[in-house]
Every structure is written in structure tokens, then in C-alpha cells.
Design a protein around this motif. Structure first.
Motif, PDB file in Angstrom:
ATOM      1  N   PRO A 496       0.696  -1.334  -0.164  1.00 25.70           N
ATOM      2  CA  PRO A 496      -0.025   0.056  -0.201  1.00 25.70           C
ATOM      3  C   PRO A 496       1.022   1.297   0.038  1.00 25.70           C
ATOM      4  N   ILE A 497       1.950   1.411   0.743  1.00 28.98           N
ATOM      5  CA  ILE A 497       2.748   2.626   0.834  1.00 28.98           C
ATOM      6  C   ILE A 497       3.311   2.679  -0.508  1.00 28.98           C
ATOM      7  N   LEU A 498       4.054   1.833  -0.764  1.00 26.41           N
ATOM      8  CA  LEU A 498       4.785   1.884  -2.149  1.00 26.41           C
ATOM      9  C   LEU A 498       3.747   2.404  -3.309  1.00 26.41           C
ATOM     10  N   GLY A 499       2.489   2.086  -3.301  1.00 26.28           N
ATOM     11  CA  GLY A 499       1.603   2.288  -4.155  1.00 26.28           C
ATOM     12  C   GLY A 499       1.254   3.536  -4.196  1.00 26.28           C
ATOM     13  N   VAL A 500       1.027   4.347  -3.028  1.00 27.48           N
ATOM     14  CA  VAL A 500       0.688   5.689  -2.777  1.00 27.48           C
ATOM     15  C   VAL A 500       1.664   6.481  -3.372  1.00 27.48           C
ATOM     16  N   LEU A 501       3.007   6.131  -2.983  1.00 28.63           N
ATOM     17  CA  LEU A 501       4.157   7.064  -3.628  1.00 28.63           C
ATOM     18  C   LEU A 501       4.075   6.875  -5.054  1.00 28.63           C
ATOM     19  N   GLN A 502       3.981   5.747  -5.882  1.00 32.58           N
ATOM     20  CA  GLN A 502       3.924   5.594  -7.100  1.00 32.58           C
ATOM     21  C   GLN A 502       2.868   6.460  -7.698  1.00 32.58           C
ATOM     22  N   ASP A 503       1.623   6.496  -7.211  1.00 28.83           N
ATOM     23  CA  ASP A 503       0.274   7.096  -7.373  1.00 28.83           C
ATOM     24  C   ASP A 503       0.583   8.746  -7.412  1.00 28.83           C
ATOM     25  N   VAL A 508       9.226   4.474  -8.027  1.00 31.61           N
ATOM     26  CA  VAL A 508       9.707   3.650  -6.866  1.00 31.61           C
ATOM     27  C   VAL A 508       9.596   2.351  -7.217  1.00 31.61           C
ATOM     28  N   ALA A 509      10.582   1.373  -6.503  1.00 32.07           N
ATOM     29  CA  ALA A 509      10.571  -0.027  -6.612  1.00 32.07           C
ATOM     30  C   ALA A 509      11.124  -0.657  -5.410  1.00 32.07           C
ATOM     31  N   LEU A 510      11.247  -1.998  -5.561  1.00 37.16           N
ATOM     32  CA  LEU A 510      11.424  -2.646  -4.219  1.00 37.16           C
ATOM     33  C   LEU A 510      12.448  -3.705  -4.716  1.00 37.16           C
ATOM     34  N   VAL A 511      13.706  -4.032  -3.971  1.00 30.60           N
ATOM     35  CA  VAL A 511      14.789  -5.049  -4.208  1.00 30.60           C
ATOM     36  C   VAL A 511      14.996  -5.717  -2.876  1.00 30.60           C
ATOM     37  N   THR A 512      14.588  -6.989  -2.850  1.00 32.79           N
ATOM     38  CA  THR A 512      14.720  -7.810  -1.652  1.00 32.79           C
ATOM     39  C   THR A 512      15.159  -9.163  -1.898  1.00 32.79           C
ATOM     40  N   ASP A 513      15.911  -9.803  -0.748  1.00 33.90           N
ATOM     41  CA  ASP A 513      15.782 -10.974  -0.733  1.00 33.90           C
ATOM     42  C   ASP A 513      14.888 -11.939  -0.164  1.00 33.90           C
TER      43      ASP A 513
END
Length: 637
Positions: A496-503, A508-513
Motif C-alpha cells: 500500500p505505501i509504495l503504491g501511494v508513492l507511485q500514484d 519507486v521500486a523494491l529490491v529484496t531477498d
């Protein structure tokens, strides 16, 4: 239709790569089969224990050993909506077995946890490992040697993979998977996501959010979005382990009960004593695994199966890796638009034609092996073009699925798909290997080049968002989230929070293991990065401000740092003490210590042998095939 050349090539590659381990597996199957019905060799004390509590009529049949005895292995509990319907299934199965001249016994239960309840909570760090616990619990249930076939009752995220991994250790047994079905449609998934984003921005309070969630998750049955749980059901269908069309029939309906009874009757028919002997070890072969990957891609299914399918394949002596997913994704069209890569839910998908339509289109396009062995009997996978229903007399019958979709906005044709590729990409570069699900990401968001902001937990990302520190272009690097670090939890709270920032217009993007939920969608996310940080993965050397390139179109994941500076850096350390204590996490220390990498299926019960990755040496490619299940001696990648 001739088989598509890429599918043929990938399947041949899998077969060659798996030659030694598959041969070993099948030889074990034949040795087990040659012993005949196992309970005939049990001593009198053993047998008496095995049916001491059975009803009188069943006890006579079990004593005489003239008819098949079916094992019921169930994930029933009454807290979780998806598993609550299984409470009724054992009696339905036992009644149908008796009518077929067989018996059925409840062999054992397996744990079933819900990622929807544990998301963002400490319990989520047990979630992935619960798959291996379920596999072991399945083996315990079947270890009594009382059974001629088995029915596995499971539906959600780790439960079906765990049941299947466990069942494959009893390769000689016929096994049918019996789903519970999705709950009726509630609030639309789009509206649910909108309320979540409004809550993240502080526009609505907890009461409004809870009301929205209650309208979404409101009855018995599986959640209706196309996450891991419903992807499981698709896989069981395309692999030939369900009865045709069983996946998405609602629970507690006459049709669902009829399918459950039919599964019991069919299990009795395909035992070793009958003319249609169908051991699970023969059903799950290289073709079925390739079909599973194709089905996942064609429907935009959960990224969790880039881990689970590897583990399932290994359990059958078959070696796959992410190259196989990538190559098939390049030619498999996207045929379904189901949330999160569309507005429809699985009930609407099923009503539009569902799995019968998808399988039919893929068969016609040469994108499925149609000659596989299935629990449905002769006819191969073509049987799964059919839909079940009740005739005028209330009897179960199958009919051909209409060739034309009832809703072209939900189900497309192979000649005019929603996308020419399967929407799952392999990302490679100097940060390792990761996967990204692009089918739900708009094209304009699939390439992000921005500075890194480094976090060691999703809670730290949320805290930074709440402080207003993320109003900019950035790539969130969330590290130390792999299986060896903390059990590889899903990071669904970030959506939800990354979606808010994209909107708001930020890149924005996420990189994770770590992992993301099968419900994750519109924000580009490079996940399952391997090798993980705790195993020496380069993500542990990324610092705030480093330029990250995530290119979902070209399959690229890189950090742009001056080479000399990069070589001089030491990996960051991690304080993982909190992730190793409380909520039962102490009990899973051996799982964390022995977990292999994501591309190796993140399995934990491999044998100790030269070259095994249990000491943390991950990321070797092609992924080595270890003797995880003590039958893959001599396997090669």
C-alpha cells in the motif's frame, strides 16, 4: 497441434538435467510397487492397531484386505476460512468410499497457517518453513502402511506444496487433491486496495479499514483474489491432480460435495489392484512440471511458485531453475485478467470459462503437454477442457467448456491474448538473480533507475514513510529477509505505501531477498534475490544513495558503483536476534540453518553431502541439485 518448440526444448532440457535423480526416484517407485499392497505384510498386532477404532463394517473389509483403503490427509481447522469447509469432507469421503466397495480412514492432519492473518507479524517468519513441516506431517500420516491411495485436502499458500512434497515421497501411491473452493464474492479487490491506500495516507481510520476487510473476507472458502492459494488450485488442475474443473467451485454447495465424493470413488479406482493404476510419482513427471510453469505464466499466478515449484519438482527427482521460467515466459501468452493483474476475482474467472478455457487454449496452441498421465483417466489433459455440473437428476456430469469466453475482459484467447508473454521475468546482474512479476505492473513503471534507500525490515520502511522521508524517487532495498536470515517472510505491508508513492508520481521500486505476496501488484519488485544477504549476497554491500537499475523489460538488476569502491566494501552486518526468538521461532533454528536458496526451492530437509548449500554457500548457477529427499544421488544440474 504440434508442441511449441520452446516448450519442447525446455522440457527436454529439464529431462536431461534430471536424468540421474529421476531414474533413482522411479526405481524406488517400482520397488515399492513390487511389494504389493503394503498392509498385507503388516503383522497381526500392527493390523489390529490400524483398525481397532474402525466401524464394524469397515473393520471386516480392512481385516480381509480385499478392497482399497484410502488415506485422508487434511489441513482442516475452523479458524481459517479456506480450511473450515474441510470439516465436512471426511464423512463425505468415507460414505463414497463405502459405496465404491472401499474404506477410508483419516490418516492425519497437517498444520495450516494463513498469511492473511500473519502478514507483517512475527508469525509470518514461520510461514515458508511451514511448507516443510506440512511435508513431514504428510509423510507421518502416510507412514503407517495402511493405505492403497490417498486424498489430500488442502488449498492455501504453503499447504498444497507441502502436501504434494510429502505425498511424492510415497511415489507408488495414487493421490488425488481435493480443494475446498473459494468464498462467494464480496467487496471488489480494487475497492479493498483503494481503502488500504487511503488508510496508509491517513485519510480513513482503523474502523473503516476493518469494515472494508470484513466485506472482503466474509465467509467460508478461499480468498477470491488470484494469490498463492488460488494459484495452487490452478496448478493442481493443470498437473492432473484434481478432478477436472474442481478448483473453483464454492464450498458447501451440492456440486462441491459431489466432486468430493467423486474424488473418493476415483481414488478407489486408481489403486494398484485396479486396471487404472495411477501412482503420483508417474503423474508428476517432467511434462507435468513444465505444464505447471506454463499454467502459472498464462494466468499471471503467484511468484511464490518460483520457489514452491522448484521444491515440488525436486521431490519427484526433477531439477528446474529460473531459466526455465524465463524461457517459457517469453512464449506463453497471458490469458487471464484476475486481481491483482485485473479487476475480476476467481469466481468471475470460473464463470467466464475458468480452467477449462485456459487449458483448452493452451492445448490448441501447443503450449501444454496433452499426453500426461492424470488422475482423471484416459484422454490425458484434454479431459481438463471440461467443466463439472449436476444434471437434471442431481448427478455429477462433465461437459465441454464453451470455446468462446463468456467475458473477454477476463479470459482471452491464445491468438489474441492480454499480453504476448507470461509476465514473469528473471532479473540478472551484479546483485544476483531475482524474479519480477510484470503482468500487474503498467509498462511505464517497469523500468526504474533511482538511488537506493537501505532498510533491514519492512517496519523500517513503514516508519520512514510515516515520517515523510520517502517523498522522492528511490529503490527500497530491504535486506536480510532470506530463508536463512528470518524465514523469508512476505513483505506485503509494503504494497500500500509504495503504491501511494507511485500514484503520487514518484519512481519507486523494491529490491529484496525476501518474498512478496501472491497478491502483490502494481509496484515493480525484484524479489527472491539470491544469493541472500546472509549467505554472502551482494545486496548486503549496497549503501544509501547507490544508483539501482531495475529493468523489468530487459531483465536487468544492477547497482552502479565505481568498481574499486564496490570491491573495497564490506558486507553489512545484521542483528537478527529479534527474528530468532518468540512466537515459536526458536523451534525453527534448524530450518534457518539448513535452508537452501530461493532458486533451490528454499528447502530445509536436504541430506548433508559434499556441495550442499546448508553452510550458506548459495547462488551457484545453474542451481545444484542436492539429495534433498535422499533419492537424488548422482543428479546433475
Amino acid at each position: 497441434m504440434n508442441l511449441h518448440p520452446v516448450l519442447a526444448a525446455v522440457t527436454d532440457r529439464i529431462r536431461l538435467r534430471s536424468a540421474a535423480s529421476r531414474t533413482s526416484y522411479l526405481s524406488r517407485l517400482e520397488r515399492a510397487r513390487a511389494k504389493g499392497p503394503i498392509r498385507q505384510a503388516l503383522g497381526c498386532t500392527n493390523l489390529a492397531h490400524g483398525y481397532a477404532a474402525a466401524p464394524a463394517g469397515d473393520k471386516i473389509m480392512l481385516r480381509e484386505m480385499r478392497r482399497p483403503n484410502l488415506a485422508i490427509v487434511s489441513s482442516y481447522n475452523d479458524m481459517l476460512s479456506a480450511h473450515q469447509p474441510f470439516e465436512r469432507f471426511p464423512e463425505i469421503i468415507k460414505r463414497a468410499a463405502r459405496e465404491a466397495g472401499a474404506t477410508a480412514q483419516f490418516a492425519g492432519g497437517v498444520p495450516a497457517m494463513c498469511d492473511g492473518v500473519t502478514q507483517g507479524e512475527p508469525g509470518m517468519e514461520l510461514s515458508l518453513f511451514s511448507r516443510d513441516v506440512i511435508a513431514m506431517a504428510t509423510a507421518v500420516a502416510l507412514s503407517h502402511n495402511m493405505f492403497d491411495a490417498a486424498l489430500c485436502l488442502g488449498i492455501c499458500d504453503k499447504i498444497v506444496p507441502g502436501l504434494l512434497i510429502g505425498a511424492l515421497q510415497f511415489s507408488h501411491l495414487p493421490v488425488i487433491f481435493v480443494p475446498g473452493g473459494p468464498m462467494p464474492s464480496g467487496m471488489s479487490n480494487d475497492e479493498k486496495a483503494r481503502v488500504r491506500q487511503r488508510f496508509a495516507k491517513g485519510e480513513v481510520g482503523r474502523e473503516a479499514l476493518l469494515e472494508s476487510e470484513e466485506k472482503s473476507y466474509h465467509a467460508a472458502g478461499t480468498c477470491t483474489f488470484y494469490g498463492t492459494a488460488n494459484s495452487n488450485q490452478m496448478l493442481m488442475e493443470v498437473m492432473g491432480l484434481h478432478l477436472p474443473g474442481a478448483a473453483f467451485v464454492n464450498p458447501n454447495t451440492p456440486l462441491r460435495d459431489a466432486l468430493t465424493a467423486a474424488a473418493a470413488r476415483r481414488a478407489a479406482e486408481i489403486g494398484a489392484a485396479g486396471a487404472e493404476y495411477t501412482p503420483i510419482g508417474r503423474v508428476v513427471d517432467e511434462r507435468a512440471i513444465a505444464n505447471a510453469i506454463v499454467g502459472l505464466l498464462a494466468t499471471g499466478g503467484s511468484t511464490n511458485h518460483t520457489i514452491h515449484l522448484v521444491a515440488i519438482a525436486r521431490a519427484a527427482g526433477i531439477a528446474i531453475n529460473w531459466d526455465d521460467f524465463r524461457d517459457l515466459s517469453g512464449v506463453v501468452p497471458l490469458l487471464a485478467r484476475v486481481y491483482p493483474n485485473g479487476k475480476a476475482d476467481v469466481n468471475q474467472f470460473h464463470a467466464a470459462g475458468g480452467m477449462g478455457h485456459v487449458i483448452g487454449e493452451l492445448l490448441d496452441a501447443g503450449l501444454l503437454h496433452g499426453d500426461t498421465l492424470t488422475v482423471a483417466g484416459p484422454g490425458g489433459l484434454a479431459r481438463y477442457r471440461q467443466q463439472p455440473g449436476l444434471d437434471d437428476g442431481g448427478q455429477l456430469a462433465w461437459r465441454d467448456t464453451p470455446r468462446v469466453s463468456k467475458d473477454s475482459g477476463i479470459l482471452a484467447t491464445a491468438s489474441a491474448p492480454f499480453s504476448a508473454d507470461g509476465g514473469l521475468k528473471l532479473l540478472t546482474g551484479n546483485l544476483g538473480r531475482a524474479v519480477i512479476k510484470t503482468s500487474a505492473v503498467k509498462p511505464e513503471h517497469r523500468v526504474v533507475q533511482a538511488p537506493a534507500i537501505v532498510f533491514d525490515s519492512q517496519e523500517a520502511v513503514i516508519a520512514a514513510f510515516d515520517r515523510g522521508e520517502l517523498q522522492r524517487d528511490f529503490v527500497a532495498v530491504v535486506r536480510f529477509q532470506g530463508p536463512r536470515a528470518n524465514g523469508m517472510p512476505e513483505l506485503h505491508k509494503l504494497t500500500p505505501i509504495l503504491g501511494v508513492l507511485q500514484d503520487q508520481g514518484f519512481r519507486v521500486a523494491l529490491v529484496t531477498d525476501g518474498r512478496m505476496s501472491g497478491a502483490s501488484g502494481k509496484v515493480p519488485a525484484a524479489i527472491h534475490l539470491t544469493p541472500e544477504c546472509l549467505a554472502g549476497g551482494p545486496l548486503a554491500r549496497v549503501r544509501d544513495g547507490d544508483l539501482i537499475v531495475l529493468d523489468g523489460e530487459r531483465g536487468l538488476l544492477e547497482v552502479r558503483v565505481v568498481a574499486a569502491d564496490w570491491r573495497a566494501r564490506q558486507p553489512a552486518g545484521a542483528d537478527l536476534g529479534e527474528s530468532h526468538h518468540g512466537m515459536g521461532r526458536e523451534l525453527f533454528a534448524a530450518f534457518r540453518a539448513n535452508a537452501l536458496g530461493a532458486e533451490e526451492g528454499a528447502v530445509t530437509f536436504h541430506a548433508a553431502e559434499p556441495g550442499a548449500s546448508a553452510t550458506g554457500a548459495q547462488g551457484v548457477h545453474p542451481a545444484p541439485v542436492h539429495d534433498h529427499f535422499a533419492f537424488a544421488q548422482g543428479a546433475t544440474a
